[in-house]
Design a protein around this motif. Structure first.
Motif, PDB file in Angstrom:
ATOM      1  N   VAL A 262     -18.620  -2.096 -80.698  1.00 14.11           N
ATOM      2  CA  VAL A 262     -19.044  -3.058 -79.674  1.00 14.11           C
ATOM      3  C   VAL A 262     -18.245  -2.854 -78.391  1.00 14.11           C
ATOM      4  O   VAL A 262     -18.815  -2.752 -77.299  1.00 14.11           O
ATOM      5  N   ILE A 263     -16.926  -2.779 -78.515  1.00 12.04           N
ATOM      6  CA  ILE A 263     -16.075  -2.622 -77.335  1.00 12.04           C
ATOM      7  C   ILE A 263     -16.334  -1.284 -76.654  1.00 12.04           C
ATOM      8  O   ILE A 263     -16.362  -1.184 -75.421  1.00 12.04           O
ATOM      9  N   GLY A 264     -16.552  -0.241 -77.440  1.00 13.66           N
ATOM     10  CA  GLY A 264     -16.777   1.087 -76.869  1.00 13.66           C
ATOM     11  C   GLY A 264     -18.041   1.197 -76.057  1.00 13.66           C
ATOM     12  O   GLY A 264     -18.164   2.078 -75.203  1.00 13.66           O
ATOM     13  N   THR A 273     -10.000   2.111 -72.442  1.00 10.20           N
ATOM     14  CA  THR A 273     -10.099   1.273 -73.642  1.00 10.20           C
ATOM     15  C   THR A 273     -11.337   1.636 -74.444  1.00 10.20           C
ATOM     16  O   THR A 273     -11.294   1.740 -75.671  1.00 10.20           O
ATOM     17  N   ARG A 274     -12.445   1.822 -73.765  1.00 10.31           N
ATOM     18  CA  ARG A 274     -13.685   2.191 -74.451  1.00 10.31           C
ATOM     19  C   ARG A 274     -13.542   3.550 -75.135  1.00 10.31           C
ATOM     20  O   ARG A 274     -14.064   3.770 -76.234  1.00 10.31           O
ATOM     21  N   ASP A 275     -12.834   4.459 -74.471  1.00 15.73           N
ATOM     22  CA  ASP A 275     -12.602   5.772 -75.060  1.00 15.73           C
ATOM     23  C   ASP A 275     -11.829   5.651 -76.366  1.00 15.73           C
ATOM     24  O   ASP A 275     -12.171   6.277 -77.371  1.00 15.73           O
ATOM     25  N   ASN A 278     -14.095   4.267 -79.026  1.00 17.90           N
ATOM     26  CA  ASN A 278     -15.056   5.264 -79.487  1.00 17.90           C
ATOM     27  C   ASN A 278     -14.426   6.263 -80.452  1.00 17.90           C
ATOM     28  O   ASN A 278     -15.063   6.719 -81.402  1.00 17.90           O
ATOM     29  N   ARG A 279     -13.184   6.617 -80.216  1.00 18.21           N
ATOM     30  CA  ARG A 279     -12.499   7.551 -81.108  1.00 18.21           C
ATOM     31  C   ARG A 279     -12.409   6.965 -82.519  1.00 18.21           C
ATOM     32  O   ARG A 279     -12.635   7.666 -83.509  1.00 18.21           O
ATOM     33  N   ASP A 280     -12.054   5.692 -82.603  1.00 22.91           N
ATOM     34  CA  ASP A 280     -11.954   5.061 -83.918  1.00 22.91           C
ATOM     35  C   ASP A 280     -13.327   4.905 -84.564  1.00 22.91           C
ATOM     36  O   ASP A 280     -13.502   5.129 -85.763  1.00 22.91           O
ATOM     37  N   ARG A 320     -15.356  10.031 -71.981  1.00 24.92           N
ATOM     38  CA  ARG A 320     -16.793  10.231 -71.942  1.00 24.92           C
ATOM     39  C   ARG A 320     -17.523   9.031 -72.525  1.00 24.92           C
ATOM     40  O   ARG A 320     -18.234   9.154 -73.510  1.00 24.92           O
ATOM     41  N   CYS A 321     -17.334   7.880 -71.934  1.00 22.74           N
ATOM     42  CA  CYS A 321     -17.936   6.669 -72.486  1.00 22.74           C
ATOM     43  C   CYS A 321     -19.449   6.734 -72.451  1.00 22.74           C
ATOM     44  O   CYS A 321     -20.126   6.336 -73.387  1.00 22.74           O
ATOM     45  N   THR A 322     -20.022   7.232 -71.339  1.00 19.00           N
ATOM     46  CA  THR A 322     -21.471   7.224 -71.206  1.00 19.00           C
ATOM     47  C   THR A 322     -22.121   8.150 -72.217  1.00 19.00           C
ATOM     48  O   THR A 322     -23.076   7.788 -72.896  1.00 19.00           O
TER      49      THR A 322
END
Length: 335
Positions: A262-264, A273-275, A278-280, A320-322
């Motif tokens: 959700v946060i990512g 933070t989103r990165d 996303n890694r997790d 690379r959030c997008t």
């Protein structure tokens, strides 16, 4: 053993909160260690060649992933304990309010939770004082149950003329309902905490992350109103940014541990933070997909492994959030 109202009344819920804070600290320390390895020690080896450098890189990478896993699991323990403290505190507050009302009415609450009330009013026929009695509470969802009353206390249509009777019954049922809810919370969160145990060994594998994904799903189920309902999903990116900036470091770590997907993918949250989220999340998705052998899962797993390599090898200033958001949508990306 069933929880008694005395135990719920005397329960020190602050101890659960303090324990949650301890686990939050452990989660933060693990994340800081991972950051030092990933952004410091591993980066320093990029220019070095030879077998020793390769061996050191592999060992550090394993430590990096281990700390990442510790960060995630400790965060989930913190959330579970925090949600448990919140639920028990709510039921304790309801219980104490019922006990205060009983005291104000001059009622006696017995060890078994029954409420004794004094004589009051008068008999319908004889006009004699209506005797007191004792009532036992029931879950208000199943409504009320009472102990046998004095025969003379009964009115036509089963109405008890003692004005204390209804108040005592209502108080007894509030006590009973609070106890049932507290027992339910204790049972549910005990199961969740018992599951949050790391497997033996030093290697964090796909199976380990699959287990973490299952842990996250269970913690989410039990703590939805504690965390998920507070995420501003339907707000503007500016509102989300303000919400995130208003959280403490411990609160941010909690959301990252339980809701990385959700946060990512939440516009307005800082890119770094989103990165991290996303890694997790990709680790959990890889773990889940690795348990399936069908062609679709294999193809998705191959794609996620490629994304994972990009996430762990990209420059930290260019997350690379997008692209990740698009990738998770194509792979059903919720952990």
């Amino acid at each position: 053993m069933s929880l008694t109202w005395q135990q719920l009344r005397d329960l020190k819920t602050a101890e659960f909160t303090e324990a949650a804070e301890g686990w939050a600290d452990a989660s933060s320390r693990a994340d800081a260690a991972r950051e030092r390895i990933s952004m410091g020690m591993l980066k320093s080896l990029e220019t070095q060649k030879g077998a020793s450098a390769v061996s050191a890189h592999d060992r550090l990478k394993r430590m990096d992933r281990n700390f990442d896993y510790i960060h995630t699991e400790c965060g989930m323990v913190r959330t579970t304990l925090g949600a448990l403290a919140k639920e028990l505190s709510a039921q304790q507050t309801r219980l104490k309010a019922a006990l205060d009302d009983a005291s104000a009415h001059g009622f006696t609450v017995h060890t078994d939770g029954s409420v004794e009330y004094p004589p009051a009013g008068e008999q319908f026929l004889t006009k004699e004082p209506v005797p007191g009695g004792s009532v036992q509470g029931a879950d208000r969802r199943g409504y009320l149950q009472q102990l046998p009353m004095h025969p003379l206390a009964q009115q036509p249509m089963g109405v008890n003329p003692n004005p204390n009777h209804a108040a005592a019954q209502e108080i007894a049922s509030r006590i009973h309902t609070a106890l049932l809810a507290a027992q339910d919370a204790d049972s549910r969160f005990s199961q969740a905490l018992n599951r949050l145990k790391a497997p033996e060994g030093l290697d964090v594998t796909d199976a380990t992350w699959a287990d973490a994904a299952g842990d996250a799903a269970l913690v989410r189920k039990e703590a939805d109103d504690y965390l998920r309902d507070t995420i501003p999903l339907d707000r503007s990116p500016a509102d989300r940014h303000a919400w995130w900036q208003g959280l403490t470091d411990d609160q941010r770590a909690e959301y990252l541990a339980v809701y990385p997907d959700v946060i990512g993918n939440l516009d307005g949250i800082p890119a770094e933070t989103r990165d991290r989220a996303n890694r997790d999340n990709v680790q959990m998705l890889i773990g889940k997909l690795s348990e399936h052998s069908d062609e679709k899962s294999r193809n998705q797993l191959e794609g996620l492994r490629s994304i994972n390599d990009q996430l762990w090898n990209q420059q930290p200033t260019n997350p690379r959030c997008t692209s990740w958001a698009s990738a998770t949508r194509t792979t059903g990306g919720r952990s």
